[in-house]
Design an enzyme around this catalytic site. Structure first.
Site, short mmCIF file in Angstrom:
data_model
loop_
_atom_site.label_atom_id
_atom_site.label_comp_id
_atom_site.label_asym_id
_atom_site.label_seq_id
_atom_site.Cartn_x
_atom_site.Cartn_y
_atom_site.Cartn_z
N GLU A 87 -66.73 72.12 -30.01
CA GLU A 87 -67.51 72.67 -29.09
C GLU A 87 -68.88 72.08 -29.21
O GLU A 87 -69.42 71.81 -28.21
CB GLU A 87 -67.64 74.03 -29.59
CG GLU A 87 -68.66 74.98 -29.32
CD GLU A 87 -69.01 75.80 -30.15
OE1 GLU A 87 -68.25 75.86 -31.59
OE2 GLU A 87 -69.86 76.89 -30.22
N THR A 109 -60.35 69.53 -32.52
CA THR A 109 -60.93 70.53 -33.27
C THR A 109 -59.83 71.31 -34.02
O THR A 109 -58.86 71.74 -33.26
CB THR A 109 -61.99 71.31 -32.99
OG1 THR A 109 -62.20 72.59 -33.75
CG2 THR A 109 -61.76 72.23 -31.77
N ASP A 111 -60.12 74.35 -35.13
CA ASP A 111 -60.34 75.69 -34.45
C ASP A 111 -59.44 76.07 -33.23
O ASP A 111 -59.29 77.33 -32.94
CB ASP A 111 -61.85 75.84 -34.18
CG ASP A 111 -62.67 75.65 -35.57
OD1 ASP A 111 -61.88 75.72 -36.66
OD2 ASP A 111 -63.81 75.38 -35.55
N GLY A 154 -61.73 77.91 -39.06
CA GLY A 154 -61.58 78.66 -37.62
C GLY A 154 -63.03 79.07 -36.98
O GLY A 154 -62.92 79.35 -35.82
N ARG A 155 -63.79 79.18 -37.85
CA ARG A 155 -65.24 79.42 -37.40
C ARG A 155 -64.92 80.84 -36.65
O ARG A 155 -64.48 81.92 -37.31
CB ARG A 155 -65.82 78.50 -36.49
CG ARG A 155 -67.15 78.64 -36.35
CD ARG A 155 -67.97 77.53 -35.89
NE ARG A 155 -68.59 76.61 -36.90
CZ ARG A 155 -68.86 75.31 -36.74
NH1 ARG A 155 -68.42 74.78 -35.54
NH2 ARG A 155 -69.23 74.71 -37.64
N ARG A 258 -58.03 70.52 -43.37
CA ARG A 258 -58.67 69.18 -42.75
C ARG A 258 -57.94 67.88 -43.22
O ARG A 258 -58.54 66.92 -42.63
CB ARG A 258 -60.07 69.29 -42.31
CG ARG A 258 -60.47 70.47 -41.68
CD ARG A 258 -61.94 70.25 -40.97
NE ARG A 258 -62.67 69.80 -42.17
CZ ARG A 258 -64.33 70.16 -41.98
NH1 ARG A 258 -64.77 70.75 -41.09
NH2 ARG A 258 -65.31 69.48 -42.65
O1 F6P Z 1 -65.26 73.49 -36.77
C1 F6P Z 1 -64.16 72.99 -37.44
C2 F6P Z 1 -64.38 73.59 -39.09
O2 F6P Z 1 -63.58 73.15 -39.74
C3 F6P Z 1 -64.46 75.10 -39.09
O3 F6P Z 1 -63.37 75.59 -39.01
C4 F6P Z 1 -65.47 75.41 -40.05
O4 F6P Z 1 -66.03 76.66 -40.01
C5 F6P Z 1 -66.26 74.28 -40.23
O5 F6P Z 1 -65.71 73.23 -39.44
C6 F6P Z 1 -66.82 73.70 -41.59
O6 F6P Z 1 -67.59 72.89 -41.39
P1 F6P Z 1 -68.33 71.91 -42.71
O7 F6P Z 1 -67.20 71.11 -43.32
O8 F6P Z 1 -69.38 71.03 -42.08
O9 F6P Z 1 -68.86 73.10 -43.71
#
Ligand code: F6P
Length: 325
Positions: A87, A109, A111, A154-155, A258
Protein backbone atom coordinates in the site's frame (compact mmCIF):
# COMPACT_ATOMS: atom_id res chain seq x y z
CA UNK A 1 11.07 -9.47 -15.50
CA UNK A 2 14.77 -9.51 -16.18
CA UNK A 3 14.73 -12.82 -18.05
CA UNK A 4 11.92 -11.85 -20.38
CA UNK A 5 13.05 -8.23 -20.71
CA UNK A 6 16.60 -9.14 -21.70
CA UNK A 7 15.80 -12.19 -23.83
CA UNK A 8 12.72 -10.98 -25.68
CA UNK A 9 12.93 -7.21 -25.68
CA UNK A 10 16.66 -6.53 -25.38
CA UNK A 11 16.09 -4.33 -22.32
CA UNK A 12 18.66 -3.37 -19.73
CA UNK A 13 17.87 -3.33 -16.00
CA UNK A 14 19.18 -1.70 -12.87
CA UNK A 15 17.85 -2.35 -9.37
CA UNK A 16 17.32 0.45 -6.86
CA UNK A 17 18.51 -0.33 -3.36
CA UNK A 18 16.34 -0.16 -0.25
CA UNK A 19 12.92 0.80 -1.56
CA UNK A 20 12.38 4.48 -2.26
CA UNK A 21 15.78 5.40 -0.78
CA UNK A 22 17.36 4.03 -3.96
CA UNK A 23 15.60 6.29 -6.47
CA UNK A 24 15.85 9.23 -4.07
CA UNK A 25 19.61 8.88 -3.82
CA UNK A 26 20.26 7.33 -7.20
CA UNK A 27 21.62 4.20 -5.49
CA UNK A 28 21.54 1.32 -7.97
CA UNK A 29 22.87 -2.20 -8.45
CA UNK A 30 23.35 -4.00 -11.77
CA UNK A 31 20.44 -6.33 -12.48
CA UNK A 32 21.34 -8.65 -15.33
CA UNK A 33 20.35 -12.29 -15.77
CA UNK A 34 23.30 -13.41 -13.68
CA UNK A 35 22.18 -11.19 -10.79
CA UNK A 36 18.72 -12.76 -10.67
CA UNK A 37 19.75 -16.38 -11.03
CA UNK A 38 18.85 -18.58 -8.08
CA UNK A 39 16.55 -16.12 -6.32
CA UNK A 40 13.40 -18.27 -6.48
CA UNK A 41 13.97 -19.98 -3.11
CA UNK A 42 15.11 -16.76 -1.42
CA UNK A 43 12.72 -14.79 0.77
CA UNK A 44 12.81 -11.03 1.26
CA UNK A 45 14.45 -9.03 -1.47
CA UNK A 46 17.90 -9.00 -3.03
CA UNK A 47 17.53 -5.22 -3.41
CA UNK A 48 16.84 -4.37 0.22
CA UNK A 49 13.96 -2.40 1.64
CA UNK A 50 13.27 0.68 3.75
CA UNK A 51 10.42 2.76 5.08
CA UNK A 52 11.64 5.85 3.21
CA UNK A 53 8.75 7.98 2.03
CA UNK A 54 9.73 10.33 -0.84
CA UNK A 55 6.55 12.34 -0.29
CA UNK A 56 7.95 13.32 3.11
CA UNK A 57 11.61 13.53 2.13
CA UNK A 58 13.20 16.83 1.29
CA UNK A 59 14.71 16.74 -2.15
CA UNK A 60 17.49 19.24 -1.58
CA UNK A 61 18.24 22.24 -3.78
CA UNK A 62 14.66 23.51 -3.47
CA UNK A 63 13.26 20.26 -4.91
CA UNK A 64 10.87 17.88 -3.23
CA UNK A 65 11.38 14.09 -3.05
CA UNK A 66 9.40 13.39 -6.20
CA UNK A 67 11.37 15.94 -8.23
CA UNK A 68 14.59 14.47 -6.93
CA UNK A 69 13.50 10.99 -8.05
CA UNK A 70 12.55 12.33 -11.47
CA UNK A 71 15.96 13.97 -11.82
CA UNK A 72 17.76 10.80 -10.77
CA UNK A 73 15.75 8.64 -13.21
CA UNK A 74 16.52 11.04 -16.03
CA UNK A 75 20.20 11.18 -15.06
CA UNK A 76 20.45 7.40 -15.05
CA UNK A 77 18.61 7.10 -18.36
CA UNK A 78 15.77 5.09 -16.83
CA UNK A 79 12.83 4.78 -19.22
CA UNK A 80 10.44 3.00 -16.87
CA UNK A 81 10.22 2.23 -13.17
CA UNK A 82 8.72 -1.06 -11.96
CA UNK A 83 7.69 -0.69 -8.34
CA UNK A 84 7.23 -3.76 -6.15
CA UNK A 85 5.47 -3.35 -2.83
CA UNK A 86 2.35 -2.82 -0.78
CA UNK A 87 0.00 0.00 0.00
CA UNK A 88 2.67 2.55 0.97
CA UNK A 89 5.17 1.79 -1.78
CA UNK A 90 2.56 1.65 -4.50
CA UNK A 91 0.84 4.76 -3.11
CA UNK A 92 4.05 6.66 -3.91
CA UNK A 93 4.19 4.97 -7.33
CA UNK A 94 0.66 6.23 -7.99
CA UNK A 95 1.73 9.83 -7.21
CA UNK A 96 4.82 9.46 -9.44
CA UNK A 97 2.67 8.11 -12.24
CA UNK A 98 0.32 11.08 -11.91
CA UNK A 99 3.35 13.34 -12.34
CA UNK A 100 4.35 11.76 -15.59
CA UNK A 101 6.84 9.10 -14.50
CA UNK A 102 6.32 5.85 -16.46
CA UNK A 103 5.55 3.38 -13.65
CA UNK A 104 4.25 -0.17 -13.45
CA UNK A 105 3.28 -1.66 -10.08
CA UNK A 106 3.63 -5.20 -8.74
CA UNK A 107 1.65 -6.09 -5.60
CA UNK A 108 3.86 -7.56 -2.88
CA UNK A 109 2.84 -7.64 0.77
CA UNK A 110 2.16 -10.35 3.34
CA UNK A 111 -0.94 -8.37 4.36
CA UNK A 112 -2.87 -9.17 1.13
CA UNK A 113 -4.70 -5.87 1.61
CA UNK A 114 -4.29 -4.28 -1.82
CA UNK A 115 -7.53 -3.67 -3.64
CA UNK A 116 -7.95 -4.86 -7.22
CA UNK A 117 -5.95 -8.08 -6.86
CA UNK A 118 -7.13 -11.39 -5.43
CA UNK A 119 -3.68 -12.05 -3.96
CA UNK A 120 -0.44 -10.22 -3.33
CA UNK A 121 2.73 -12.26 -3.24
CA UNK A 122 4.22 -12.94 0.20
CA UNK A 123 0.81 -13.59 1.70
CA UNK A 124 0.72 -17.31 1.04
CA UNK A 125 4.16 -17.79 2.57
CA UNK A 126 3.20 -15.86 5.72
CA UNK A 127 -0.02 -17.85 6.05
CA UNK A 128 1.81 -21.15 5.72
CA UNK A 129 4.37 -20.16 8.36
CA UNK A 130 1.59 -19.08 10.74
CA UNK A 131 -0.35 -22.28 10.02
CA UNK A 132 2.66 -24.41 10.82
CA UNK A 133 3.18 -22.50 14.07
CA UNK A 134 -0.45 -23.12 15.03
CA UNK A 135 -0.08 -26.83 14.19
CA UNK A 136 2.90 -26.99 16.55
CA UNK A 137 1.12 -25.07 19.30
CA UNK A 138 -1.68 -27.64 19.33
CA UNK A 139 0.72 -30.03 21.09
CA UNK A 140 1.25 -27.85 24.16
CA UNK A 141 -2.31 -26.52 24.22
CA UNK A 142 -3.64 -30.09 24.34
CA UNK A 143 -1.08 -31.72 26.62
CA UNK A 144 -0.80 -28.84 29.10
CA UNK A 145 -4.46 -27.78 29.03
CA UNK A 146 -3.55 -24.19 28.27
CA UNK A 147 -5.17 -21.56 26.14
CA UNK A 148 -2.61 -20.45 23.58
CA UNK A 149 -2.91 -17.11 21.86
CA UNK A 150 -1.08 -16.57 18.55
CA UNK A 151 -0.58 -12.99 17.40
CA UNK A 152 -0.03 -12.64 13.66
CA UNK A 153 0.72 -9.64 11.44
CA UNK A 154 -1.45 -8.04 8.78
CA UNK A 155 -1.67 -4.45 10.00
CA UNK A 156 -5.30 -3.26 9.54
CA UNK A 157 -6.44 -6.33 7.60
CA UNK A 158 -7.28 -9.72 9.06
CA UNK A 159 -6.34 -11.86 6.05
CA UNK A 160 -3.35 -13.63 7.61
CA UNK A 161 -5.28 -14.37 10.81
CA UNK A 162 -8.31 -15.59 8.87
CA UNK A 163 -6.44 -17.94 6.57
CA UNK A 164 -3.91 -19.24 9.10
CA UNK A 165 -6.61 -19.64 11.74
CA UNK A 166 -8.91 -21.53 9.43
CA UNK A 167 -6.10 -23.74 8.13
CA UNK A 168 -4.73 -24.37 11.62
CA UNK A 169 -8.05 -25.19 13.29
CA UNK A 170 -8.17 -22.18 15.62
CA UNK A 171 -10.72 -22.00 18.39
CA UNK A 172 -11.46 -18.40 17.53
CA UNK A 173 -10.01 -15.89 15.07
CA UNK A 174 -9.94 -12.18 15.88
CA UNK A 175 -9.47 -9.63 13.13
CA UNK A 176 -9.37 -5.81 12.98
CA UNK A 177 -12.47 -5.68 10.80
CA UNK A 178 -14.61 -7.13 13.63
CA UNK A 179 -13.97 -5.69 17.11
CA UNK A 180 -14.28 -8.51 19.64
CA UNK A 181 -16.18 -9.04 22.87
CA UNK A 182 -13.79 -10.50 25.43
CA UNK A 183 -16.61 -12.36 27.25
CA UNK A 184 -17.52 -14.14 24.05
CA UNK A 185 -13.89 -15.07 23.40
CA UNK A 186 -13.67 -16.54 26.91
CA UNK A 187 -16.87 -18.52 26.34
CA UNK A 188 -15.35 -20.05 23.18
CA UNK A 189 -12.19 -20.92 25.09
CA UNK A 190 -14.15 -22.53 27.96
CA UNK A 191 -16.15 -24.56 25.50
CA UNK A 192 -13.00 -25.82 23.81
CA UNK A 193 -11.61 -26.92 27.18
CA UNK A 194 -14.82 -28.92 27.75
CA UNK A 195 -14.34 -30.73 24.44
CA UNK A 196 -10.74 -31.48 25.47
CA UNK A 197 -9.40 -29.95 22.28
CA UNK A 198 -6.78 -27.21 22.03
CA UNK A 199 -8.08 -23.70 22.66
CA UNK A 200 -5.97 -21.72 20.24
CA UNK A 201 -6.90 -18.09 19.68
CA UNK A 202 -5.47 -16.50 16.54
CA UNK A 203 -5.43 -12.73 16.81
CA UNK A 204 -4.37 -10.22 14.16
CA UNK A 205 -2.05 -7.51 15.49
CA UNK A 206 -4.64 -4.89 14.48
CA UNK A 207 -7.60 -6.58 16.23
CA UNK A 208 -9.10 -4.77 19.20
CA UNK A 209 -11.92 -5.17 21.69
CA UNK A 210 -15.21 -3.37 21.13
CA UNK A 211 -14.87 0.25 22.22
CA UNK A 212 -11.15 0.00 22.90
CA UNK A 213 -8.21 1.32 21.00
CA UNK A 214 -5.60 -0.60 19.00
CA UNK A 215 -2.79 -2.13 21.01
CA UNK A 216 0.46 -0.55 19.93
CA UNK A 217 3.97 -1.50 20.85
CA UNK A 218 5.22 2.01 20.14
CA UNK A 219 3.42 5.30 19.73
CA UNK A 220 6.01 6.51 17.25
CA UNK A 221 4.82 6.86 13.67
CA UNK A 222 6.90 5.66 10.73
CA UNK A 223 7.37 7.94 7.72
CA UNK A 224 4.13 6.65 6.19
CA UNK A 225 2.22 7.60 9.36
CA UNK A 226 1.77 4.07 10.74
CA UNK A 227 2.03 3.13 14.40
CA UNK A 228 3.85 -0.09 15.26
CA UNK A 229 1.13 -2.59 16.12
CA UNK A 230 1.52 -5.37 18.67
CA UNK A 231 0.53 -6.33 22.18
CA UNK A 232 -3.07 -7.40 21.69
CA UNK A 233 -2.08 -11.08 22.08
CA UNK A 234 -0.58 -10.59 25.53
CA UNK A 235 -3.52 -8.46 26.58
CA UNK A 236 -5.85 -11.28 25.54
CA UNK A 237 -3.82 -13.92 27.34
CA UNK A 238 -3.98 -11.88 30.56
CA UNK A 239 -7.73 -11.37 30.26
CA UNK A 240 -8.45 -15.00 29.38
CA UNK A 241 -6.39 -16.24 32.33
CA UNK A 242 -8.09 -13.82 34.68
CA UNK A 243 -11.61 -14.59 33.49
CA UNK A 244 -11.42 -18.38 32.92
CA UNK A 245 -8.89 -19.35 35.58
CA UNK A 246 -7.00 -21.37 32.92
CA UNK A 247 -3.39 -20.75 32.11
CA UNK A 248 -3.10 -18.68 28.93
CA UNK A 249 0.10 -17.89 27.05
CA UNK A 250 0.84 -15.73 24.06
CA UNK A 251 3.15 -16.39 21.09
CA UNK A 252 3.90 -13.42 18.86
CA UNK A 253 5.03 -14.65 15.42
CA UNK A 254 6.29 -11.25 14.26
CA UNK A 255 8.91 -11.24 11.53
CA UNK A 256 9.16 -15.04 11.48
CA UNK A 257 6.17 -14.74 9.12
CA UNK A 258 8.27 -12.74 6.67
CA UNK A 259 11.30 -14.99 6.74
CA UNK A 260 12.67 -18.03 5.00
CA UNK A 261 11.84 -19.55 1.67
CA UNK A 262 8.65 -18.65 -0.23
CA UNK A 263 5.92 -21.16 -1.01
CA UNK A 264 5.42 -22.51 -4.53
CA UNK A 265 2.29 -20.36 -4.85
CA UNK A 266 4.22 -17.16 -4.10
CA UNK A 267 7.13 -18.10 -6.37
CA UNK A 268 4.76 -18.75 -9.27
CA UNK A 269 2.70 -15.63 -8.60
CA UNK A 270 5.77 -13.37 -8.33
CA UNK A 271 7.25 -14.86 -11.47
CA UNK A 272 4.05 -14.39 -13.43
CA UNK A 273 3.67 -10.81 -12.17
CA UNK A 274 7.23 -10.11 -13.35
CA UNK A 275 6.69 -11.56 -16.80
CA UNK A 276 3.49 -9.54 -17.24
CA UNK A 277 5.00 -6.35 -15.75
CA UNK A 278 7.82 -6.26 -18.28
CA UNK A 279 5.34 -6.88 -21.06
CA UNK A 280 3.38 -3.83 -19.83
CA UNK A 281 6.64 -1.81 -19.92
CA UNK A 282 7.36 -3.02 -23.44
CA UNK A 283 3.87 -1.98 -24.56
CA UNK A 284 4.25 1.35 -22.70
CA UNK A 285 1.15 0.59 -20.65
CA UNK A 286 2.08 2.76 -17.67
CA UNK A 287 0.20 3.77 -14.52
CA UNK A 288 -1.02 0.22 -14.04
CA UNK A 289 -0.55 -2.52 -11.47
CA UNK A 290 -0.40 -6.23 -12.20
CA UNK A 291 -3.29 -8.03 -10.51
CA UNK A 292 -4.39 -11.61 -10.10
CA UNK A 293 -8.05 -12.18 -10.96
CA UNK A 294 -8.97 -15.80 -10.62
CA UNK A 295 -6.05 -17.42 -12.39
CA UNK A 296 -5.39 -14.58 -14.83
CA UNK A 297 -2.89 -11.75 -14.50
CA UNK A 298 -4.50 -8.51 -15.60
CA UNK A 299 -3.60 -4.80 -15.56
CA UNK A 300 -5.51 -2.42 -13.30
CA UNK A 301 -5.03 1.34 -12.85
CA UNK A 302 -2.60 1.97 -9.98
CA UNK A 303 -4.97 4.55 -8.53
CA UNK A 304 -7.72 1.91 -8.30
CA UNK A 305 -5.40 -0.55 -6.58
CA UNK A 306 -4.21 1.91 -3.95
CA UNK A 307 -7.34 3.96 -3.28
CA UNK A 308 -8.80 1.60 -0.68
CA UNK A 309 -7.53 -1.21 1.50
CA UNK A 310 -8.98 -4.63 0.77
CA UNK A 311 -10.40 -5.79 4.09
CA UNK A 312 -11.97 -9.10 5.11
CA UNK A 313 -15.68 -8.90 4.16
CA UNK A 314 -18.26 -10.02 6.78
CA UNK A 315 -19.29 -13.08 4.74
CA UNK A 316 -15.69 -14.37 4.70
CA UNK A 317 -15.48 -13.98 8.47
CA UNK A 318 -18.83 -15.77 8.83
CA UNK A 319 -17.35 -18.82 7.06
CA UNK A 320 -14.68 -19.04 9.74
CA UNK A 321 -17.12 -18.43 12.61
CA UNK A 322 -18.72 -21.81 11.90
CA UNK A 323 -15.67 -23.37 13.61
CA UNK A 324 -15.42 -21.09 16.65
CA UNK A 325 -15.86 -22.52 20.14
O1 F6P B 1 2.96 -4.48 5.92
C1 F6P B 1 3.67 -5.63 6.20
C2 F6P B 1 3.95 -5.76 7.66
O2 F6P B 1 4.65 -6.95 7.90
C3 F6P B 1 2.71 -5.67 8.57
O3 F6P B 1 1.99 -6.86 8.62
C4 F6P B 1 3.34 -5.25 9.86
O4 F6P B 1 2.45 -4.54 10.69
C5 F6P B 1 4.45 -4.35 9.42
O5 F6P B 1 4.77 -4.69 8.09
C6 F6P B 1 5.67 -4.46 10.28
O6 F6P B 1 6.62 -3.58 9.81
P1 F6P B 1 8.04 -3.38 10.48
O7 F6P B 1 8.82 -4.63 10.25
O8 F6P B 1 8.62 -2.21 9.77
O9 F6P B 1 7.79 -3.15 11.95
Amino acid sequence: MVRKGVQEYGLEFVGFRDGWRGPLEGDTVPLDIQAVRGILPRGGTILGSSRTNPLKSPGGGGRNGIERIKDNLAGLGVDALVVIGGEDTLGVATRLGEQGVPVVGVPKTIDNDLGATDYTFGFDTAVNIAMEAIDRLHTTAESHHRALIVEVMGRHAGWIALHAGLAGGANVILIPERPFDIERVCAYVQHRFQTRFAPIVVVAEGAHPVSEELATSSEQLDSFGHVRLGGVGQMLADEIEKRTGKEARCTVLGHIQRGGTPTAFDRVLATRFGVHAVQAVHEEAFGVMMALRGTDIIRVPLAEATSQLKLVPPQRYAEAEVFFG
